[in-house]
Design an enzyme around this catalytic site. Structure first.
Site, mmCIF file in Angstrom:
data_model
loop_
_atom_site.group_PDB
_atom_site.id
_atom_site.type_symbol
_atom_site.label_atom_id
_atom_site.label_comp_id
_atom_site.label_asym_id
_atom_site.label_seq_id
_atom_site.Cartn_x
_atom_site.Cartn_y
_atom_site.Cartn_z
ATOM 1 N N ASN A 1 -8.677 -27.198 -47.009
ATOM 2 C CA ASN A 1 -8.095 -25.928 -47.430
ATOM 3 C C ASN A 1 -7.306 -26.196 -48.709
ATOM 4 O O ASN A 1 -6.448 -27.067 -48.719
ATOM 5 C CB ASN A 1 -7.158 -25.393 -46.334
ATOM 6 C CG ASN A 1 -6.344 -24.208 -46.805
ATOM 7 O OD1 ASN A 1 -6.786 -23.442 -47.658
ATOM 8 N ND2 ASN A 1 -5.161 -24.031 -46.262
ATOM 9 N N GLY A 2 -7.636 -25.473 -49.779
ATOM 10 C CA GLY A 2 -6.922 -25.670 -51.038
ATOM 11 C C GLY A 2 -7.903 -25.784 -52.185
ATOM 12 O O GLY A 2 -9.062 -25.363 -52.068
ATOM 13 N N GLU B 1 -6.968 -1.812 -50.295
ATOM 14 C CA GLU B 1 -7.467 -3.063 -49.729
ATOM 15 C C GLU B 1 -8.289 -2.886 -48.469
ATOM 16 O O GLU B 1 -9.179 -3.691 -48.223
ATOM 17 C CB GLU B 1 -6.343 -4.091 -49.531
ATOM 18 C CG GLU B 1 -5.274 -3.723 -48.534
ATOM 19 C CD GLU B 1 -4.219 -4.830 -48.406
ATOM 20 O OE1 GLU B 1 -3.071 -4.490 -48.129
ATOM 21 O OE2 GLU B 1 -4.539 -6.014 -48.572
ATOM 22 N N HIS C 1 2.249 10.865 -69.291
ATOM 23 C CA HIS C 1 1.995 10.033 -70.466
ATOM 24 C C HIS C 1 0.571 9.493 -70.477
ATOM 25 O O HIS C 1 0.299 8.478 -71.112
ATOM 26 C CB HIS C 1 3.031 8.909 -70.537
ATOM 27 C CG HIS C 1 4.428 9.423 -70.684
ATOM 28 N ND1 HIS C 1 4.871 10.034 -71.837
ATOM 29 C CD2 HIS C 1 5.458 9.496 -69.801
ATOM 30 C CE1 HIS C 1 6.125 10.435 -71.675
ATOM 31 N NE2 HIS C 1 6.497 10.126 -70.438
ATOM 32 N N CYS D 1 -8.163 -21.103 -46.456
ATOM 33 C CA CYS D 1 -9.178 -21.303 -45.434
ATOM 34 C C CYS D 1 -8.443 -21.695 -44.165
ATOM 35 O O CYS D 1 -7.264 -22.008 -44.201
ATOM 36 C CB CYS D 1 -10.113 -22.437 -45.829
ATOM 37 S SG CYS D 1 -10.885 -22.177 -47.415
ATOM 38 N N TRP E 1 -12.738 -19.210 -47.232
ATOM 39 C CA TRP E 1 -12.626 -18.141 -48.223
ATOM 40 C C TRP E 1 -13.012 -18.810 -49.531
ATOM 41 O O TRP E 1 -12.281 -19.645 -50.065
ATOM 42 C CB TRP E 1 -11.193 -17.614 -48.268
ATOM 43 C CG TRP E 1 -11.020 -16.446 -49.182
ATOM 44 C CD1 TRP E 1 -11.294 -15.135 -48.902
ATOM 45 C CD2 TRP E 1 -10.520 -16.470 -50.524
ATOM 46 N NE1 TRP E 1 -10.996 -14.350 -49.986
ATOM 47 C CE2 TRP E 1 -10.530 -15.141 -50.998
ATOM 48 C CE3 TRP E 1 -10.085 -17.477 -51.374
ATOM 49 C CZ2 TRP E 1 -10.105 -14.796 -52.275
ATOM 50 C CZ3 TRP E 1 -9.661 -17.139 -52.656
ATOM 51 C CH2 TRP E 1 -9.679 -15.809 -53.088
ATOM 52 N N GLU F 1 3.177 0.461 -52.510
ATOM 53 C CA GLU F 1 2.704 -0.204 -51.292
ATOM 54 C C GLU F 1 1.619 0.647 -50.614
ATOM 55 O O GLU F 1 0.623 0.119 -50.116
ATOM 56 C CB GLU F 1 3.905 -0.458 -50.363
ATOM 57 C CG GLU F 1 3.578 -1.091 -49.030
ATOM 58 C CD GLU F 1 2.812 -2.415 -49.118
ATOM 59 O OE1 GLU F 1 2.664 -2.987 -50.204
ATOM 60 O OE2 GLU F 1 2.315 -2.844 -48.063
ATOM 61 N N LYS G 1 -2.285 -0.545 -49.762
ATOM 62 C CA LYS G 1 -2.868 -0.500 -48.421
ATOM 63 C C LYS G 1 -4.203 0.246 -48.448
ATOM 64 O O LYS G 1 -5.194 -0.197 -47.882
ATOM 65 C CB LYS G 1 -1.935 0.201 -47.414
ATOM 66 C CG LYS G 1 -0.709 -0.524 -47.011
ATOM 67 C CD LYS G 1 -0.938 -1.727 -46.135
ATOM 68 C CE LYS G 1 -1.085 -2.980 -46.938
ATOM 69 N NZ LYS G 1 0.066 -3.695 -47.347
ATOM 70 N N ARG H 1 -7.622 -16.101 -42.305
ATOM 71 C CA ARG H 1 -7.367 -16.883 -43.515
ATOM 72 C C ARG H 1 -8.576 -16.969 -44.439
ATOM 73 O O ARG H 1 -8.490 -17.445 -45.567
ATOM 74 C CB ARG H 1 -6.956 -18.311 -43.134
ATOM 75 C CG ARG H 1 -5.718 -18.376 -42.287
ATOM 76 C CD ARG H 1 -5.448 -19.805 -41.898
ATOM 77 N NE ARG H 1 -5.135 -20.613 -43.055
ATOM 78 C CZ ARG H 1 -3.938 -20.741 -43.585
ATOM 79 N NH1 ARG H 1 -2.930 -20.088 -43.057
ATOM 80 N NH2 ARG H 1 -3.735 -21.499 -44.630
ATOM 81 N N LYS I 1 -5.660 -13.700 -45.680
ATOM 82 C CA LYS I 1 -4.255 -13.450 -45.345
ATOM 83 C C LYS I 1 -3.296 -14.339 -46.127
ATOM 84 O O LYS I 1 -2.251 -13.902 -46.562
ATOM 85 C CB LYS I 1 -4.077 -13.696 -43.846
ATOM 86 C CG LYS I 1 -2.695 -13.406 -43.332
ATOM 87 C CD LYS I 1 -2.512 -11.930 -43.135
ATOM 88 C CE LYS I 1 -1.102 -11.560 -42.741
ATOM 89 N NZ LYS I 1 -0.805 -10.182 -43.152
HETATM 90 C C1 F6R Z 1 -1.386 -6.993 -48.841
HETATM 91 C C2 F6R Z 1 -1.018 -8.371 -48.588
HETATM 92 C C3 F6R Z 1 -0.861 -9.274 -49.758
HETATM 93 C C4 F6R Z 1 0.316 -10.237 -49.527
HETATM 94 C C5 F6R Z 1 0.373 -11.260 -50.659
HETATM 95 C C6 F6R Z 1 1.563 -12.185 -50.508
HETATM 96 O O1 F6R Z 1 -1.468 -6.261 -47.659
HETATM 97 O O2 F6R Z 1 -0.845 -8.781 -47.475
HETATM 98 O O3 F6R Z 1 -0.685 -8.564 -50.939
HETATM 99 O O4 F6R Z 1 1.495 -9.510 -49.463
HETATM 100 O O5 F6R Z 1 -0.795 -12.015 -50.659
HETATM 101 O O6 F6R Z 1 1.532 -12.870 -49.293
HETATM 102 P P1 F6R Z 1 2.810 -13.588 -48.734
HETATM 103 O O7 F6R Z 1 3.805 -12.550 -48.373
HETATM 104 O O8 F6R Z 1 2.318 -14.366 -47.553
HETATM 105 O O9 F6R Z 1 3.326 -14.470 -49.824
#
Ligand code: F6R
Length: 610
Positions: free
Chosen positions: A99-100, A488, A504, A2, A73, A481, A485, A27, A605
């Protein structure tokens, strides 16, 4: 998970809190709220939904120069007005944002109810404000410390009391908090963007620290309640400013920033044609590196995908056996960590709870710790012995882009550096690879030229509900990756497979027209992947390939196939370039589908909960 802000000073708090929350909305963004101290008492305004909805309510609040705010969040309790922060105590004299996660909230709630407290939300957070209420005897900071001693879990808090106007008390335990130190005002926040428009001088709170913040003063207490010197730093002005400029979304802007971000990674880190790290970045001596038994890399999500490429780099260039773990798995699998191992924790935010916990687990088992992170003020940066900064600049879009490519390059430089120490790389070879890595910024710039073509393909792809991604070796990592993308931000179901694995089982899912994105940039395996592409085509799959001038034309084209070429880069670091069209594909597919690109549903994030 958050965002927290707080303001105390001479200006009106509401616009500053609102702006701070909007800077932190990445966040968490399912509910939000603000509490003010106006001299008479505490006033709150909170809603379920986005910040823009809160704006209306804020108009009715009286003037005030002290306040706290929160963007949520949800973890405990659905997004609703009751569950939105701030939460207040029974007497409506104390307000708190958090936050937490409070892990022992159930027991605490039962005890508090039995002592007569009334709860108005389903959150874990609300127990904290009632504990502070019980502990309060005229000193908010000491009440907060006392309450926090009863909590298990992670918590960053901002608390105000009607009995102590002009004061915010903050506490940090495993969730980030900083205090912006203005001339005659203070801005508390979970992250740097929220303070940048006011000041670049910040105090970073450490775990267990409690801060008592007033307009003119900041007192920081350590875990034992002793006054301690704050950790004050000046934030780099050049790379930390985040504005959308002329881009419609932060994500597109950040995709376009990748060449500069890669160039920043390299800046000052190549000397005499070889990777160079400052002592605080890499604290292992050549002798330490030679003795390394094993490297463990722990990370989540996108950072995990970069780490997979890291494994290939460390094994092939440094000759050190390397394991990569999803951080959330590592800590519970009882890993065998031989003494003299190195754990590399890769995390853009440096605050991801799982990554921090995995790093601590490895350290407790005797490993030395190196962090690759984008945040100099993060827990990870503080706790690691060596810290290599990604220098990506602030990444605002929830979907990570420039953080990924900078992670790949940091790991590549580290691998070459270590390869020289282990003797696995001859100096001449190391110089050749370093020189190839120096070309990545320019190659990324060229890869961005694929944008118009990718945009066309994306409008087609956006009509499908399932998309597959394939590749081998590092091309598989790029595929992973790329699929993350797409999932998400466009909400299209996407899956990545090692190309040789399709037959397989997964081939059963390929139907006429199913889009399959094939990454073929590594010449050593391109032909093999091309055979797997043919298997897909034979079942009606439609191929979108990412190739280079060295690997293009590896399979006979079909009129419906699309080939996107990117420059041929150093193969083991090629994900830093090959991922670019896949990021653009996800972006434009999401744009077609009208999703909220910078703030996709259900995500946030910085994931500071387990
Ligand atoms: C995807 C994304 C997440 C982060 C993951 C780790 O686009 O951003 O999968 O990569 O939550 O976050 P960090 O790198 O901050 O530990």
């Amino acid at each position: 998970m958050c965002g927290i802000v707080g303001y105390v000073g001479g200006r009106q708090a509401v616009p500053i809190l609102y702006q701070g929350l909007s800077d932190l909305e990445y966040r968490g963004y399912d509910s939000c709220g603000i509490a003010l101290l106006d001299g008479k008492g505490i006033l709150t305004a909170k809603i379920a939904g986005r910040l823009s909805k809160l704006r209306e309510l804020l108009k009715d609040l009286p003037p005030a120069t002290t306040g706290i705010g929160h963007t949520r969040w949800a973890t405990h309790g659905r997004p609703s007005q009751e569950n939105a922060h701030p939460h207040v105590d029974c007497r409506h004299e104390i307000a708190l944002v958090h936050n937490g996660i409070v892990e022992n909230h159930r027991e605490l709630r039962e005890e508090l109810i039995s002592r007569g407290h009334t709860f108005t939300s389903e959150t874990d957070t609300e127990v904290i404000v009632h504990l502070i209420e019980e502990a309060y005897d005229g000193d908010l900071a000491s009440a907060v410390r006392k309450a926090c001693r009863q909590l298990k879990g992670s918590f960053a808090l901002a608390v105000i009391s009607a009995k102590e106007p002009g004061r915010i008390v903050a506490f940090r335990q495993s969730s980030p908090l900083i205090v912006g130190l203005g001339e005659d005002e203070k801005i508390l926040a979970s992250d740097i963007p929220a303070v940048l428009s006011h000041t670049r001088k910040i105090a970073v709170l450490a775990d267990g620290q409690c801060a008592s913040i007033t307009r003119y003063g900041l007192e920081v207490f350590d875990a034992c309640g002793n006054l301690t010197d704050p950790d004050v730093r000046v934030v780099n002005a050049d790379i930390d400013v985040a504005m959308k400029e002329n881009f419609p979304h932060f994500m597109l802007k950040e995709i376009h920033e990748q060449p500069e971000a890669l160039a920043r990674v390299l800046s000052g880190r190549v000397k005499g044609g070889l990777p160079h790290f400052e002592p605080e970045e890499f604290r292992l001596s050549a002798e330490d590196v030679r003795k390394l038994q094993r490297i463990f890399i722990v990370a989540c999500g996108t950072a995990y995908h970069a780490s997979l490429t890291g494994k290939a780099l460390f094994e092939r260039l440094a000759g050190v056996s390397t394991e990569v773990d999803l951080a959330s798995e590592f800590r519970y699998r009882e890993p065998l960590v031989p003494s003299g191992s190195l754990v590399i924790a890769v995390s853009q935010s440096g605050e991801t709870a799982d990554t921090l916990a995995a790093m601590r687990e490895a350290r407790a088992r005797g490993a030395r710790v190196l962090a690759v992170t984008n945040s100099p003020v993060s827990s990870l940066a503080r706790e690691a012995e060596s810290v290599v900064y990604q220098r990506a600049g602030i990444e605002i879009a929830v979907a990570s882009t420039k953080a990924y490519v900078t992670q790949v390059l940091c790991l590549a430089l580290l691998a070459v550096h270590m390869g020289i120490s282990t003797g696995h790389l001859a100096l001449e070879e190391a110089r050749k690879i370093t020189s190839s890595l120096q070309k990545l910024p320019e190659q990324a710039r060229k890869a961005l030229k694929s944008e118009a073509r990718v945009k066309e393909v994306a409008s087609d792809v956006s009509r499908f509900e399932d998309v597959f991604f394939i590749g081998r070796g590092v091309d598989y990592h790029t595929a992973m990756e790329g699929q993350l993308k797409l999932k998400e931000i466009s909400y299209i179901h996407a899956e990545a497979y090692a190309a040789g694995e399709l037959k397989h089982g997964t081939l059963a899912l390929i139907e006429q027209g199913t889009p399959v994105v094939a990454v073929l940039t590594d010449p050593s395996v391109a032909e093999k992947t091309a055979s797997n592409v043919m298997e897909v085509k034979a079942r009606g799959g439609r191929i979108i390939s990412v190739t280079t001038p060295l690997t293009g034309g590896a399979f006979p084209p079909d009129p419906l196939d699309v080939e996107i070429q990117v420059p041929a880069s150093y193969p083991l670091a090629s994900p830093a370039v090959a991922v670019i069209p896949l990021q653009l594909l996800a972006y434009y597919a999401a744009l077609q589908r009208g999703t909220d690109i910078d703030k996709p549903r259900n995500l946030a994030k910085s994931v500071t909960v387990e």
